[in-house]
Motif scaffolding. Sequence first.
Motif, mmCIF file in Angstrom:
data_model
loop_
_atom_site.group_PDB
_atom_site.id
_atom_site.type_symbol
_atom_site.label_atom_id
_atom_site.label_comp_id
_atom_site.label_asym_id
_atom_site.label_seq_id
_atom_site.Cartn_x
_atom_site.Cartn_y
_atom_site.Cartn_z
ATOM 1 N N LEU A 273 -17.569 27.681 -22.935
ATOM 2 C CA LEU A 273 -18.380 28.879 -22.774
ATOM 3 C C LEU A 273 -18.860 28.890 -21.322
ATOM 4 C CD1 LEU A 273 -19.678 31.287 -24.422
ATOM 5 C CD2 LEU A 273 -21.778 29.927 -24.348
ATOM 6 N N ILE A 274 -18.271 29.759 -20.516
ATOM 7 C CA ILE A 274 -18.544 29.782 -19.078
ATOM 8 C C ILE A 274 -19.661 30.782 -18.808
ATOM 9 C CG2 ILE A 274 -17.546 30.169 -16.797
ATOM 10 C CD1 ILE A 274 -14.811 29.433 -18.023
ATOM 11 N N GLU A 275 -20.842 30.257 -18.551
ATOM 12 C CA GLU A 275 -22.043 31.083 -18.405
ATOM 13 C C GLU A 275 -23.035 30.339 -17.520
ATOM 14 O OE1 GLU A 275 -25.092 33.310 -18.156
ATOM 15 O OE2 GLU A 275 -23.367 34.119 -19.249
ATOM 16 N N PRO A 276 -23.404 30.934 -16.373
ATOM 17 C CA PRO A 276 -24.309 30.228 -15.456
ATOM 18 C C PRO A 276 -25.736 30.077 -15.977
ATOM 19 C CG PRO A 276 -23.810 32.435 -14.634
ATOM 20 C CD PRO A 276 -22.902 32.196 -15.800
ATOM 21 N N ALA A 277 -26.186 30.962 -16.864
ATOM 22 C CA ALA A 277 -27.558 30.883 -17.364
ATOM 23 C C ALA A 277 -27.740 29.650 -18.238
ATOM 24 C CB ALA A 277 -27.909 32.138 -18.149
ATOM 25 N N ALA A 278 -28.959 29.139 -18.239
ATOM 26 C CA ALA A 278 -29.244 27.929 -19.017
ATOM 27 C C ALA A 278 -29.228 28.189 -20.509
ATOM 28 C CB ALA A 278 -30.601 27.359 -18.604
ATOM 29 N N THR A 279 -29.539 29.409 -20.906
ATOM 30 C CA THR A 279 -29.660 29.735 -22.327
ATOM 31 C C THR A 279 -28.614 30.749 -22.738
ATOM 32 O OG1 THR A 279 -32.051 29.384 -22.152
ATOM 33 C CG2 THR A 279 -31.244 30.492 -24.121
ATOM 34 N N PRO A 280 -27.587 30.348 -23.474
ATOM 35 C CA PRO A 280 -26.596 31.322 -23.946
ATOM 36 C C PRO A 280 -27.220 32.300 -24.939
ATOM 37 C CG PRO A 280 -25.751 29.070 -24.099
ATOM 38 C CD PRO A 280 -27.219 28.972 -23.834
ATOM 39 N N VAL B 139 -15.518 33.772 -21.118
ATOM 40 C CA VAL B 139 -16.191 34.047 -19.851
ATOM 41 C C VAL B 139 -17.353 34.991 -20.120
ATOM 42 C CG1 VAL B 139 -15.942 34.936 -17.516
ATOM 43 C CG2 VAL B 139 -14.041 33.715 -18.592
ATOM 44 N N GLY B 140 -18.551 34.455 -20.080
ATOM 45 C CA GLY B 140 -19.754 35.218 -20.367
ATOM 46 C C GLY B 140 -20.436 34.680 -21.599
ATOM 47 N N GLY B 141 -21.700 34.320 -21.454
ATOM 48 C CA GLY B 141 -22.431 33.719 -22.562
ATOM 49 C C GLY B 141 -23.590 34.559 -23.047
ATOM 50 N N GLY B 142 -23.486 35.892 -22.910
ATOM 51 C CA GLY B 142 -24.469 36.768 -23.529
ATOM 52 C C GLY B 142 -24.181 36.907 -25.006
ATOM 53 N N PHE B 143 -24.686 37.981 -25.620
ATOM 54 C CA PHE B 143 -24.488 38.142 -27.058
ATOM 55 C C PHE B 143 -23.017 38.151 -27.440
ATOM 56 C CE2 PHE B 143 -23.644 40.519 -30.861
ATOM 57 C CZ PHE B 143 -24.531 39.962 -31.770
ATOM 58 N N ALA B 144 -22.202 38.951 -26.731
ATOM 59 C CA ALA B 144 -20.790 39.081 -27.088
ATOM 60 C C ALA B 144 -20.076 37.739 -26.997
ATOM 61 C CB ALA B 144 -20.113 40.110 -26.186
ATOM 62 N N GLY B 145 -20.383 36.959 -25.961
ATOM 63 C CA GLY B 145 -19.729 35.673 -25.787
ATOM 64 C C GLY B 145 -20.037 34.701 -26.896
ATOM 65 N N ILE B 146 -21.311 34.583 -27.267
ATOM 66 C CA ILE B 146 -21.623 33.616 -28.319
ATOM 67 C C ILE B 146 -21.162 34.118 -29.682
ATOM 68 C CG2 ILE B 146 -23.586 32.737 -26.998
ATOM 69 C CD1 ILE B 146 -25.382 33.951 -29.246
ATOM 70 N N ALA B 147 -21.076 35.437 -29.861
ATOM 71 C CA ALA B 147 -20.573 35.970 -31.130
ATOM 72 C C ALA B 147 -19.128 35.529 -31.359
ATOM 73 C CB ALA B 147 -20.682 37.497 -31.154
ATOM 74 N N VAL B 148 -18.307 35.564 -30.306
ATOM 75 C CA VAL B 148 -16.918 35.099 -30.429
ATOM 76 C C VAL B 148 -16.887 33.590 -30.666
ATOM 77 C CG1 VAL B 148 -14.710 34.861 -29.240
ATOM 78 C CG2 VAL B 148 -16.028 36.961 -28.990
ATOM 79 N N ALA B 149 -17.671 32.848 -29.895
ATOM 80 C CA ALA B 149 -17.677 31.388 -30.026
ATOM 81 C C ALA B 149 -18.090 30.961 -31.427
ATOM 82 C CB ALA B 149 -18.603 30.775 -28.982
ATOM 83 N N LEU B 150 -19.142 31.546 -31.960
ATOM 84 C CA LEU B 150 -19.606 31.173 -33.287
ATOM 85 C C LEU B 150 -18.587 31.516 -34.351
ATOM 86 C CD1 LEU B 150 -23.362 32.227 -33.029
ATOM 87 C CD2 LEU B 150 -22.440 29.901 -33.066
ATOM 88 N N LEU C 229 -17.281 21.937 -28.026
ATOM 89 C CA LEU C 229 -17.729 23.071 -27.209
ATOM 90 C C LEU C 229 -18.478 22.546 -26.006
ATOM 91 C CD1 LEU C 229 -19.181 26.447 -28.195
ATOM 92 C CD2 LEU C 229 -20.592 24.962 -26.789
ATOM 93 N N GLU C 230 -18.229 23.161 -24.857
ATOM 94 C CA GLU C 230 -18.969 22.823 -23.650
ATOM 95 C C GLU C 230 -19.516 24.099 -23.028
ATOM 96 O OE1 GLU C 230 -18.476 20.789 -19.208
ATOM 97 O OE2 GLU C 230 -16.837 20.662 -20.658
ATOM 98 N N HIS C 231 -20.798 24.070 -22.722
ATOM 99 C CA HIS C 231 -21.416 25.159 -21.971
ATOM 100 C C HIS C 231 -21.216 24.849 -20.495
ATOM 101 C CE1 HIS C 231 -25.387 27.328 -20.669
ATOM 102 N NE2 HIS C 231 -24.313 27.903 -20.173
ATOM 103 N N VAL C 232 -20.297 25.560 -19.871
ATOM 104 C CA VAL C 232 -19.975 25.341 -18.464
ATOM 105 C C VAL C 232 -20.901 26.224 -17.643
ATOM 106 C CG1 VAL C 232 -18.167 25.400 -16.706
ATOM 107 C CG2 VAL C 232 -17.583 24.879 -19.087
ATOM 108 N N ARG C 233 -21.884 25.617 -17.000
ATOM 109 C CA ARG C 233 -22.881 26.386 -16.255
ATOM 110 C C ARG C 233 -22.358 26.707 -14.856
ATOM 111 N NH1 ARG C 233 -28.972 24.966 -16.356
ATOM 112 N NH2 ARG C 233 -28.866 27.018 -15.346
#
Length: 493
Positions: A37-44, A12-23, A128-132
């Motif tokens: 990856l649940i993040e409303p922004a278009a660009t994680p 939950v959250g696709g800022g730096f911390a979120g993508i660091a865990v995902a990667l 992986l799915e970016h859930v906007r």
Amino acid sequence: MNTVAIPRVAIVGGGFAGIAVALRLLRQAPMALHIDLIEPAATPGLGVAYGTPLAQHLINGVSKAISLFEEEPAHFTGWLARQVRAGAWAPPPGVAIEDSLPPRRLYGAYLQQTWAEETARLRPGLSLEHVRARAVGLRATAHGYAVSLADGRQRLADKVVLATGLMQRRADQLPFALGDAARRSPRYVADQWAGGAWHEVARDRRIVYLGAGLSALDGLISAEHAGFRGEHMAISRTGLGVNERRMPEPWPDFLHIPDGGLTLRQLLRQVHPQLRAMAAQRQDWQRIVPTLRLQVDTLWARASVQERARFVRKLRSWWDVALHRSAPEALAWQTRVKAGGRYRHAAGTLLAVDTLADGRLAVRWRARGSDAVQTLEADRVVNCLGFAFDWTQSHDPLARDVLARGLALPDPLGFGLQANRADCALLDAGGRPQPGLHAVGHPLRGVFWESNAVTEHVPQATKVARSLIAQLARPAAHAHEDRAGAAAPVAAG
């Protein structure tokens, strides 16, 4: 034929911390795995920090310390060197790429490119799915968790990671009175990164910044870049300003921290002689900062709640301006404006922000050491007082739901949520760690104290990913044993 469901992790959250865990999961998970990856922004990856379009907004940490991957410390500097060779940017003369402080938008480009490359070459079994969408609720289920989304959908997950980032302060949480008309006015800037925050600023004659730290410096740079040529006025409680980041050799380690921790007074008794020795030797005081920084985690972990509260009350501001310093090229903007007589900084207490008859704003404040109330008329007021960390005071629906369901235990000082330090597993309302529900980044401010930057988020992401992989591997191993047992011939009795 029985099949084993592919485990699912919701971040939950696709800022730096979120993508660091995902990667980290995508690189290291040995089993099949699906990540939402649940993040409303278009660009994680960009979040608040790296979405600025201005090249003049610079990273505040050195390049060699902000790789996305701990096992590849040169991952970012190698990428940055390629950008330099391509002419996209150049460090200041005499500064090595490893020691440079490049534009934040360039670091954002690094995050975007790395994300695109890593997610384009997923190994078989990984998805992986970016859930906007915005997460608004979380509840435990028989087999994991259900994340409720603002659009009415729901995502089921075996494990959940909260990488929710920074929370904006509510108007009623501000340390001054904010009139309704002022709050609605476009001249009051609650979020300087929002669209329109600097609209027509070139016509303004005075900007008042509430706060004088790095956010206020960002605002000054944004205003100047947009054509503002009036007066900048900053008001802060302590009167402390931004320091230029220098990088002298660290002072030798001198701290002795017993198992029972140090009181604030005991800590200062060890620090003050070192500062006096540095002054006597004409040494740069910034030498002591990295030395202390290496011990912050241990100091905080061993300190009592009472001593933590004492630090927050008495020394937090001093520590923040010592640690969180500015790139010299960024601070030069303020220095130039000050030299031109267009910058003032006063220490005092903010009292209220209201509207004037002509639509401008009035800032009422009291200078430190004075009882007299002063009023500043401003064409624009920029709130630079920082973000909120107290989940119990948040109006965010996810935060409220998590606490209402007892899935998290608030930090006693209001700095996020309590968690197990070893794997960042959140503690439930009863104080029990919950393997399978973890947090990374800003929600863990009260656990590690320094939990704001890349240098803290990356190690936390590593801890969380390692724990999740271990947890998910156990059911997979049990399922394999069950299948093997079912296929084995039954011995005759």
